[in-house]
Motif scaffolding. Structure first.
Motif, PDB file in Angstrom:
ATOM      1  N   LYS A  82     -66.057 -72.798  -0.456  1.00  0.00           N
ATOM      2  CA  LYS A  82     -65.291 -72.630   0.780  1.00  0.00           C
ATOM      3  C   LYS A  82     -64.503 -73.890   1.116  1.00  0.00           C
ATOM      4  O   LYS A  82     -63.520 -73.837   1.854  1.00  0.00           O
ATOM      5  N   GLY A  83     -64.950 -75.048   0.596  1.00  0.00           N
ATOM      6  CA  GLY A  83     -64.326 -76.320   0.943  1.00  0.00           C
ATOM      7  C   GLY A  83     -62.865 -76.395   0.555  1.00  0.00           C
ATOM      8  O   GLY A  83     -62.049 -76.964   1.287  1.00  0.00           O
ATOM      9  N   PHE A  85     -60.737 -73.927   0.346  1.00  0.00           N
ATOM     10  CA  PHE A  85     -59.958 -73.112   1.281  1.00  0.00           C
ATOM     11  C   PHE A  85     -59.843 -73.816   2.630  1.00  0.00           C
ATOM     12  O   PHE A  85     -58.795 -73.775   3.282  1.00  0.00           O
ATOM     13  N   LEU A  86     -60.928 -74.444   3.067  1.00  0.00           N
ATOM     14  CA  LEU A  86     -60.897 -75.225   4.303  1.00  0.00           C
ATOM     15  C   LEU A  86     -59.829 -76.312   4.217  1.00  0.00           C
ATOM     16  O   LEU A  86     -59.030 -76.501   5.156  1.00  0.00           O
ATOM     17  N   PHE A  87     -59.795 -77.016   3.112  1.00  0.00           N
ATOM     18  CA  PHE A  87     -58.826 -78.098   2.928  1.00  0.00           C
ATOM     19  C   PHE A  87     -57.391 -77.567   2.903  1.00  0.00           C
ATOM     20  O   PHE A  87     -56.494 -78.123   3.551  1.00  0.00           O
ATOM     21  N   GLY A  88     -57.172 -76.475   2.176  1.00  0.00           N
ATOM     22  CA  GLY A  88     -55.827 -75.931   2.066  1.00  0.00           C
ATOM     23  C   GLY A  88     -55.261 -75.489   3.404  1.00  0.00           C
ATOM     24  O   GLY A  88     -54.113 -75.812   3.749  1.00  0.00           O
ATOM     25  N   PHE A  89     -56.063 -74.762   4.188  1.00  0.00           N
ATOM     26  CA  PHE A  89     -55.588 -74.308   5.492  1.00  0.00           C
ATOM     27  C   PHE A  89     -55.428 -75.474   6.461  1.00  0.00           C
ATOM     28  O   PHE A  89     -54.481 -75.513   7.260  1.00  0.00           O
ATOM     29  N   SER A  90     -56.355 -76.422   6.403  1.00  0.00           N
ATOM     30  CA  SER A  90     -56.249 -77.595   7.276  1.00  0.00           C
ATOM     31  C   SER A  90     -54.967 -78.363   6.994  1.00  0.00           C
ATOM     32  O   SER A  90     -54.254 -78.782   7.914  1.00  0.00           O
ATOM     33  N   LEU A  91     -54.686 -78.583   5.706  1.00  0.00           N
ATOM     34  CA  LEU A  91     -53.489 -79.329   5.336  1.00  0.00           C
ATOM     35  C   LEU A  91     -52.227 -78.616   5.818  1.00  0.00           C
ATOM     36  O   LEU A  91     -51.281 -79.258   6.297  1.00  0.00           O
ATOM     37  N   LEU A  92     -52.215 -77.297   5.728  1.00  0.00           N
ATOM     38  CA  LEU A  92     -51.081 -76.531   6.239  1.00  0.00           C
ATOM     39  C   LEU A  92     -50.898 -76.772   7.737  1.00  0.00           C
ATOM     40  O   LEU A  92     -49.783 -77.022   8.214  1.00  0.00           O
ATOM     41  N   GLY A  93     -51.997 -76.707   8.489  1.00  0.00           N
ATOM     42  CA  GLY A  93     -51.917 -76.929   9.926  1.00  0.00           C
ATOM     43  C   GLY A  93     -51.505 -78.342  10.284  1.00  0.00           C
ATOM     44  O   GLY A  93     -50.706 -78.559  11.212  1.00  0.00           O
ATOM     45  N   ILE A  94     -52.016 -79.318   9.555  1.00  0.00           N
ATOM     46  CA  ILE A  94     -51.713 -80.725   9.826  1.00  0.00           C
ATOM     47  C   ILE A  94     -50.243 -81.026   9.591  1.00  0.00           C
ATOM     48  O   ILE A  94     -49.566 -81.635  10.429  1.00  0.00           O
ATOM     49  N   VAL A  95     -49.723 -80.590   8.445  1.00  0.00           N
ATOM     50  CA  VAL A  95     -48.320 -80.861   8.118  1.00  0.00           C
ATOM     51  C   VAL A  95     -47.391 -80.169   9.112  1.00  0.00           C
ATOM     52  O   VAL A  95     -46.424 -80.770   9.605  1.00  0.00           O
ATOM     53  N   ALA A  96     -47.677 -78.910   9.425  1.00  0.00           N
ATOM     54  CA  ALA A  96     -46.831 -78.178  10.370  1.00  0.00           C
ATOM     55  C   ALA A  96     -46.854 -78.837  11.742  1.00  0.00           C
ATOM     56  O   ALA A  96     -45.817 -78.928  12.421  1.00  0.00           O
ATOM     57  N   THR A  97     -48.013 -79.308  12.175  1.00  0.00           N
ATOM     58  CA  THR A  97     -48.126 -79.976  13.471  1.00  0.00           C
ATOM     59  C   THR A  97     -47.278 -81.244  13.513  1.00  0.00           C
ATOM     60  O   THR A  97     -46.546 -81.493  14.481  1.00  0.00           O
ATOM     61  N   MET A  98     -47.357 -82.053  12.488  1.00  0.00           N
ATOM     62  CA  MET A  98     -46.592 -83.293  12.459  1.00  0.00           C
ATOM     63  C   MET A  98     -45.083 -83.032  12.395  1.00  0.00           C
ATOM     64  O   MET A  98     -44.285 -83.806  12.924  1.00  0.00           O
ATOM     65  N   LEU A  99     -44.692 -81.915  11.782  1.00  0.00           N
ATOM     66  CA  LEU A  99     -43.271 -81.585  11.678  1.00  0.00           C
ATOM     67  C   LEU A  99     -42.668 -81.146  13.016  1.00  0.00           C
ATOM     68  O   LEU A  99     -41.436 -81.098  13.148  1.00  0.00           O
ATOM     69  N   PHE A 100     -43.511 -80.834  14.010  1.00  0.00           N
ATOM     70  CA  PHE A 100     -42.981 -80.560  15.349  1.00  0.00           C
ATOM     71  C   PHE A 100     -42.166 -81.750  15.869  1.00  0.00           C
ATOM     72  O   PHE A 100     -41.267 -81.593  16.692  1.00  0.00           O
ATOM     73  N   ALA A 131     -67.939 -70.422   8.481  1.00  0.00           N
ATOM     74  CA  ALA A 131     -68.726 -69.873   7.377  1.00  0.00           C
ATOM     75  C   ALA A 131     -69.558 -70.929   6.665  1.00  0.00           C
ATOM     76  O   ALA A 131     -70.523 -70.599   5.979  1.00  0.00           O
ATOM     77  N   LEU A 132     -69.224 -72.209   6.822  1.00  0.00           N
ATOM     78  CA  LEU A 132     -70.009 -73.283   6.219  1.00  0.00           C
ATOM     79  C   LEU A 132     -71.287 -73.591   7.007  1.00  0.00           C
ATOM     80  O   LEU A 132     -72.176 -74.269   6.489  1.00  0.00           O
ATOM     81  N   LEU A 133     -71.376 -73.112   8.239  1.00  0.00           N
ATOM     82  CA  LEU A 133     -72.552 -73.439   9.068  1.00  0.00           C
ATOM     83  C   LEU A 133     -73.862 -73.039   8.395  1.00  0.00           C
ATOM     84  O   LEU A 133     -74.762 -73.880   8.261  1.00  0.00           O
ATOM     85  N   PRO A 134     -74.034 -71.770   7.967  1.00  0.00           N
ATOM     86  CA  PRO A 134     -75.308 -71.428   7.319  1.00  0.00           C
ATOM     87  C   PRO A 134     -75.499 -72.074   5.957  1.00  0.00           C
ATOM     88  O   PRO A 134     -76.626 -72.169   5.469  1.00  0.00           O
ATOM     89  N   MET A 204     -67.811 -83.352   1.676  1.00  0.00           N
ATOM     90  CA  MET A 204     -69.133 -82.739   1.602  1.00  0.00           C
ATOM     91  C   MET A 204     -69.071 -81.270   1.195  1.00  0.00           C
ATOM     92  O   MET A 204     -70.018 -80.743   0.598  1.00  0.00           O
ATOM     93  N   SER A 205     -67.981 -80.585   1.533  1.00  0.00           N
ATOM     94  CA  SER A 205     -67.896 -79.154   1.251  1.00  0.00           C
ATOM     95  C   SER A 205     -67.327 -78.860  -0.126  1.00  0.00           C
ATOM     96  O   SER A 205     -67.206 -77.693  -0.507  1.00  0.00           O
ATOM     97  N   GLY A 206     -66.958 -79.900  -0.869  1.00  0.00           N
ATOM     98  CA  GLY A 206     -66.476 -79.693  -2.223  1.00  0.00           C
ATOM     99  C   GLY A 206     -64.990 -79.468  -2.335  1.00  0.00           C
ATOM    100  O   GLY A 206     -64.517 -78.938  -3.347  1.00  0.00           O
ATOM    101  N   ALA A 207     -64.220 -79.862  -1.305  1.00  0.00           N
ATOM    102  CA  ALA A 207     -62.773 -79.668  -1.348  1.00  0.00           C
ATOM    103  C   ALA A 207     -62.143 -80.445  -2.495  1.00  0.00           C
ATOM    104  O   ALA A 207     -61.126 -80.034  -3.056  1.00  0.00           O
ATOM    105  N   PHE A 208     -62.749 -81.592  -2.855  1.00  0.00           N
ATOM    106  CA  PHE A 208     -62.186 -82.448  -3.893  1.00  0.00           C
ATOM    107  C   PHE A 208     -62.993 -82.419  -5.180  1.00  0.00           C
ATOM    108  O   PHE A 208     -62.746 -83.197  -6.097  1.00  0.00           O
ATOM    109  N   GLY A 209     -63.990 -81.527  -5.239  1.00  0.00           N
ATOM    110  CA  GLY A 209     -64.818 -81.520  -6.438  1.00  0.00           C
ATOM    111  C   GLY A 209     -65.871 -80.433  -6.386  1.00  0.00           C
ATOM    112  O   GLY A 209     -65.583 -79.282  -6.069  1.00  0.00           O
TER     113      GLY A 209
END
Length: 449
Positions: A82-83, A85-100, A131-134, A204-209
């Motif tokens: 899941k990590g 997917f978490l990273f991919g969506f987060s990065l999308l939100g971060i970049v779009a926010t900064m582009l405001f 979904a990472l909580l459990p 910790m969630s494995g976004a990079f590995g």
């Protein structure tokens, strides 16, 4: 001892993510972007047209999330990570926010496009975060940790909002030449804040590995783990369909989901319509923003208290208590006439908002079959977002037909009453046994692979 240390690191990383992305919810969604959109991006449009376009943009973003969430949740379960997917969506939100920060006068189309993208990034990442909580928190600790997550979010979002409002109201303190420059800097700082404090959970969630290890009782990663995303789409879609089809096997989870549709719709409508309602009855903008800060900082300790109550009594009883307080808030809101009363109601919302949401999340995590957390949290997200259309709609229709926004806010009583009644029918222990038995029997993968 090593396992305990690892669990603490996972929990701290999970908590920090709420601290990080709550800056988007408070600064961008609630406080700064609505004003920036109408006064800068859509300044060339009629004010009513600008307001309508902003509403359509929010709807478009949430519709995209609603359509994507269950499929991506199912895919993340199959892929065993899941990590990423978490990273991919987060990065999308971060970049779009900064582009405001690049939006100029009249660029309403660009602003709307960025808002849709940032909404997809924010809401999509939250689906995988939940979904990472459990996966990262053992049973018996989820009520407390879930509440702590919301508490961290209140403080992180509140601190960032206070800093951003200072940038906008007093730009010279930061070496800026105008309020608009302060607003642009606010968008950039929100993106940086979100990214920096999310890094521990990414790691910790494995976004990079390597993904987070499955805990005891959560089964093994799918045999499809490690395949490319496009190879997981078809089985992922089967899982979504299977999720709807198999939900009746978990009647306690189904009852909780119906309850959630109603009371969460009431809560979201209060959040979305509070500023509109306050303005309609004559509350000034300064008072509205101060009330938002009050809600944030009262929410921190009160959410922790609800977490402790959930640990002691289970999530259901304190959740029912918080919903009863919401009933009182709606009733008092009907009679509200002055700013000090709005402050009181904002304080009451702060007392129960984080607690109710965190306890609901923890309760879901106990009733969902362990190997399908992404799929079912995606299902909860998509159905919850579609259900959330009705609260604002009823508020608007009642207000329009009666000519009274007060009756509009009072109509939300129905949502909380139905939610409370349905929650009372949920047998938590039976639901836990059903979810555990499903994991032991391996039924959760039937018709999926």
């Amino acid at each position: 001892m090593e396992q305990s240390t690892t669990n603490r690191k996972h929990i701290r990383a999970w908590l920090l993510y709420d601290w990080s992305n709550s800056a988007y919810a408070t600064t961008v969604l609630a406080a700064v972007l609505p004003i920036f959109y109408s006064s800068v991006a859509a300044v060339t449009l009629h004010p009513e047209t600008a307001a309508s376009y902003l509403g359509y943009t929010h709807a478009a973003g949430m519709l995209c999330v609603a359509l994507l969430s269950p499929l991506l949740g199912a895919v993340s379960d199959l892929a065993g990570n899941k990590g990423r997917f978490l990273f991919g969506f987060s990065l999308l939100g971060i970049v779009a926010t900064m582009l405001f920060s690049t939006i100029g006068r009249g660029d309403w189309l660009l602003a709307s496009a960025l808002l849709v993208l940032s909404t997809i990034g924010f809401a999509g990442s939250n689906a995988f975060y939940d979904a990472l909580l459990p996966d990262m928190v053992p049973p018996g600790q989820r009520e407390r940790v879930s509440a702590q997550g919301y508490a961290y979010g209140y403080v992180g979002g509140g601190v960032m909002l206070a800093l951003n409002l200072a940038m906008i109201q007093q730009p010279h303190w930061f070496g800026l030449y105008s309020t608009l420059a302060g607003t642009r800097l606010a968008f950039i700082t929100v993106g940086i804040w979100w990214l920096v404090f999310a890094i521990p959970l990414f790691r910790m969630s494995g976004a990079f590995g390597k993904p987070v290890p499955y805990r005891s009782g959560h089964g093994a990663p799918s045999t499809l783990a490690g395949k490319r995303i496009r190879e997981l789409i078809r089985p992922g879609m089967r899982n979504v369909i299977n999720g709807f089809r198999t939900l009746p096997r978990y009647p306690q989870l189904a009852r909780l989901l119906i309850s959630f549709w109603f009371f969460n719709d009431g809560i979201n409508t209060i959040i979305l319509m509070a500023t509109v309602y306050g303005t309609a009855i004559g509350i000034g903008m300064t008072d509205l923003l101060v009330a938002l800060l009050i809600t944030q900082f009262i929410g921190f300790p009160s959410t922790l208290v609800f977490g402790k109550l959930g640990t002691i009594y289970g999530a259901k009883r304190p959740l029912l208590m918080s919903l009863a307080v919401y009933l009182l808030i709606v009733a008092l809101g009907y009679f509200m006439t002055s700013a000090w009363q709005f402050y009181v109601l904002a304080s009451m919302v702060g007392l129960v908002q984080g607690g109710s949401q965190s306890l609901a999340r923890a309760l879901f995590s106990d009733l969902i079959p362990a190997a399908r957390t992404g799929e079912y949290f995606g299902l909860i997200n998509v159905t919850g977002k579609f259900a959330s259309i009705f609260g604002p709609f009823v508020f608007g229709v009642v207000g329009q037909l009666t000519g009274s926004v007060r009756l509009g806010i009072l109509s939300l009583v129905l949502f909380f009453i139905v939610g409370i009644v349905m929650l009372c029918t949920v047998n938590v222990e039976t639901g836990r046994r059903q979810a555990m038995q499903s994991t032991m029997d391996g039924d959760e993968r039937e018709a999926s692979i």
